[in-house]
Design a protein around this motif. Structure first.
Motif, PDB file in Angstrom:
ATOM      1  N   ARG A   1      48.226  38.786  26.382  1.00  0.00           N
ATOM      2  CA  ARG A   1      49.227  39.120  27.398  1.00  0.00           C
ATOM      3  C   ARG A   1      48.472  39.428  28.691  1.00  0.00           C
ATOM      4  O   ARG A   1      48.005  40.533  28.918  1.00  0.00           O
ATOM      5  CB  ARG A   1      50.063  40.318  26.957  1.00  0.00           C
ATOM      6  N   ILE A   2      48.351  38.414  29.533  1.00  0.00           N
ATOM      7  CA  ILE A   2      47.558  38.538  30.755  1.00  0.00           C
ATOM      8  C   ILE A   2      48.370  39.239  31.840  1.00  0.00           C
ATOM      9  O   ILE A   2      49.536  38.927  32.065  1.00  0.00           O
ATOM     10  CB  ILE A   2      47.095  37.145  31.216  1.00  0.00           C
ATOM     11  N   TYR A   3      47.715  40.185  32.507  1.00  0.00           N
ATOM     12  CA  TYR A   3      48.382  40.950  33.566  1.00  0.00           C
ATOM     13  C   TYR A   3      47.480  40.930  34.799  1.00  0.00           C
ATOM     14  O   TYR A   3      46.324  41.370  34.759  1.00  0.00           O
ATOM     15  CB  TYR A   3      48.619  42.396  33.113  1.00  0.00           C
ATOM     16  N   HIS A   4      48.014  40.415  35.916  1.00  0.00           N
ATOM     17  CA  HIS A   4      47.214  40.241  37.126  1.00  0.00           C
ATOM     18  C   HIS A   4      47.348  41.438  38.062  1.00  0.00           C
ATOM     19  O   HIS A   4      48.460  41.923  38.312  1.00  0.00           O
ATOM     20  CB  HIS A   4      47.645  38.972  37.871  1.00  0.00           C
ATOM     21  N   VAL A   5      46.207  41.879  38.584  1.00  0.00           N
ATOM     22  CA  VAL A   5      46.175  42.989  39.548  1.00  0.00           C
ATOM     23  C   VAL A   5      45.174  42.620  40.642  1.00  0.00           C
ATOM     24  O   VAL A   5      44.083  42.105  40.351  1.00  0.00           O
ATOM     25  CB  VAL A   5      45.748  44.313  38.881  1.00  0.00           C
TER      26      VAL A   5
ATOM     27  N   ALA B   1      40.109  50.363  44.317  1.00  0.00           N
ATOM     28  CA  ALA B   1      40.596  51.629  44.876  1.00  0.00           C
ATOM     29  C   ALA B   1      41.033  52.616  43.803  1.00  0.00           C
ATOM     30  O   ALA B   1      41.033  53.825  44.053  1.00  0.00           O
ATOM     31  CB  ALA B   1      41.763  51.363  45.828  1.00  0.00           C
ATOM     32  N   THR B   2      41.378  52.145  42.619  1.00  0.00           N
ATOM     33  CA  THR B   2      41.965  53.022  41.602  1.00  0.00           C
ATOM     34  C   THR B   2      41.067  53.246  40.389  1.00  0.00           C
ATOM     35  O   THR B   2      41.460  53.966  39.469  1.00  0.00           O
ATOM     36  CB  THR B   2      43.296  52.430  41.108  1.00  0.00           C
ATOM     37  N   SER B   3      39.873  52.686  40.377  1.00  0.00           N
ATOM     38  CA  SER B   3      38.975  52.838  39.228  1.00  0.00           C
ATOM     39  C   SER B   3      37.912  53.886  39.503  1.00  0.00           C
ATOM     40  O   SER B   3      37.586  54.161  40.661  1.00  0.00           O
ATOM     41  CB  SER B   3      38.297  51.496  38.916  1.00  0.00           C
ATOM     42  N   PRO B   4      37.350  54.494  38.458  1.00  0.00           N
ATOM     43  CA  PRO B   4      36.229  55.418  38.659  1.00  0.00           C
ATOM     44  C   PRO B   4      35.069  54.725  39.364  1.00  0.00           C
ATOM     45  O   PRO B   4      34.768  53.551  39.087  1.00  0.00           O
ATOM     46  CB  PRO B   4      35.843  55.805  37.220  1.00  0.00           C
TER      47      PRO B   4
ATOM     48  N   GLY C   1      31.298  46.006  43.362  1.00  0.00           N
ATOM     49  CA  GLY C   1      30.203  45.080  43.144  1.00  0.00           C
ATOM     50  C   GLY C   1      30.556  44.007  42.135  1.00  0.00           C
ATOM     51  O   GLY C   1      30.402  42.812  42.389  1.00  0.00           O
ATOM     52  N   ASN C   2      31.057  44.427  40.974  1.00  0.00           N
ATOM     53  CA  ASN C   2      31.315  43.496  39.879  1.00  0.00           C
ATOM     54  C   ASN C   2      32.432  42.506  40.181  1.00  0.00           C
ATOM     55  O   ASN C   2      32.398  41.364  39.700  1.00  0.00           O
ATOM     56  CB  ASN C   2      31.663  44.276  38.608  1.00  0.00           C
ATOM     57  N   LEU C   3      33.424  42.923  40.947  1.00  0.00           N
ATOM     58  CA  LEU C   3      34.561  42.043  41.226  1.00  0.00           C
ATOM     59  C   LEU C   3      34.451  41.416  42.615  1.00  0.00           C
ATOM     60  O   LEU C   3      34.225  40.219  42.758  1.00  0.00           O
ATOM     61  CB  LEU C   3      35.873  42.820  41.081  1.00  0.00           C
TER      62      LEU C   3
END
Length: 339
Positions: free
Chosen positions: A245-249, A256-259, A266-268
């Protein structure tokens, strides 16, 4: 050939170790011995912290090498140490850099070794660039026999490659798939990515060892197969026997919302969310006949089978799991509020 590998048991280097050992080369590994039981019997192991230069020199004595390969050099200070240790005692020094060092976004999505090196989003990549510049300066001014290798996303049986995950790796993403929970992909899932099985990478790498065309040059080693991130996750789901179940963000929203420790910028934004197609013509000229032969759907089936058979590789990440649920809930709530 007589070859010294600094590292030699990681995702990329383990395949090179196996192939060099099988080829009858005089292979030495210099590392801390964390996976010494996985190393072929014919390989000589020098167990030491490479940062202890005096101890490295004592253990190596007067040994000379046809090639020294650095797999765990991430900072210019580590490369400077290697220059001190191996100047005059190797015919070739191979430095593992990273394709993430290329400019993001580059002027063209087709990437060659001549593409500009610049990554404002990832300190890891900027350090790799600094290491390359230092080594090439040493080559130009003093003849230090460097070869630079830039891998992209190389994988092995110990980990399934995914784009959005926490600090504990990809298992939690697989677990969410198996539980029927949505899994997050950055953007709209249509950006192209290249994944290379480590045994394929190893053949290209070994073809550069002792190769006179490689001295003073940089090479990228990748598969010629490009997949969208949606296709990558679908292949993972197929290997697990489920429909993901793929969910795009949006990548910016994930950053902005990750630790901060997850380093999604960098990774994205600095790497995985950007469409790139790598041109390996230069490598194929230097190593005639090289071709990556493992399709991702084949490689990922091996990964999944290995991980499901090894409980120690199934590291759960409840923090990441809860974060995914919160992100999805917040985006769905935003959608509903605007209807």
């Amino acid at each position: 050939m007589k070859i010294l590998m600094i590292g030699g048991t990681g995702t990329i280097s383990s395949a090179i170790t196996r192939q060099l050992a099988a080829g009858g080369h005089d292979l030495w590994l210099l590392n801390r011995g964390n996976r010494k039981n996985e190393v072929p019997e014919s390989v000589k192991q020098v167990i030491v912290d490479v940062s202890d230069e005096a101890e490295v020199l004592r253990l190596l004595g007067d040994e000379q090498f046809d090639a020294v390969c650095e797999f765990i050099g991430f900072l210019p200070s580590q490369v400077e140490r290697d220059i001190r240790l191996f100047s005059g005692r190797t015919r070739q020094y191979v430095y593992i850099s990273s394709a993430s060092a290329y400019n993001k976004p580059a002027a063209s999505h087709v990437i060659t070794e001549g593409t500009t090196l610049a990554n404002p989003h990832w300190e890891y990549s900027r350090n790799k660039i600094a290491c390359e510049e230092l080594l090439l300066k040493e080559y130009r001014e003093k003849g230090f026999p460097v070869t630079i290798v830039r891998p992209s996303h190389t994988y092995c049986e110990r980990g399934v490659p995914v784009s959005v995950h926490g600090l504990k790796g990809s298992w939690q993403v697989l677990k969410r798939m198996m539980e029927g929970k949505p899994v997050i992909i950055q953007g709209d899932g249509s950006s192209l990515w290249t994944l290379t099985w480590n045994e394929d990478f190893a053949r290209g790498f070994i073809g550069l060892l002792g190769n006179p065309k490689a001295i003073g040059e940089a090479f990228q080693i990748m598969s010629d197969e490009q997949l969208t991130w949606d296709q990558i996750y679908q292949c993972v789901g197929n290997a697990l026997g489920v429909k993901p179940r793929i969910y795009h963000v949006a990548s910016d929203f994930l950053v902005a919302t990750s630790p901060k420790a997850w380093d999604f910028e960098g990774n994205l934004i600095g790497d995985k969310s950007v469409t790139v197609v790598f041109d390996c013509t230069k490598l194929k000229r230097a190593v005639p006949g090289f071709m990556a032969t493992t399709r991702f759907d084949e490689g990922v089936r091996r990964c999944v089978a290995h991980i499901l058979a090894h409980k120690e590789l199934q590291t759960e990440d409840p923090e990441f799991d809860a974060w995914c649920d919160r992100i999805i809930e917040a985006q769905e709530a935003a959608k509903a509020s605007l209807k």
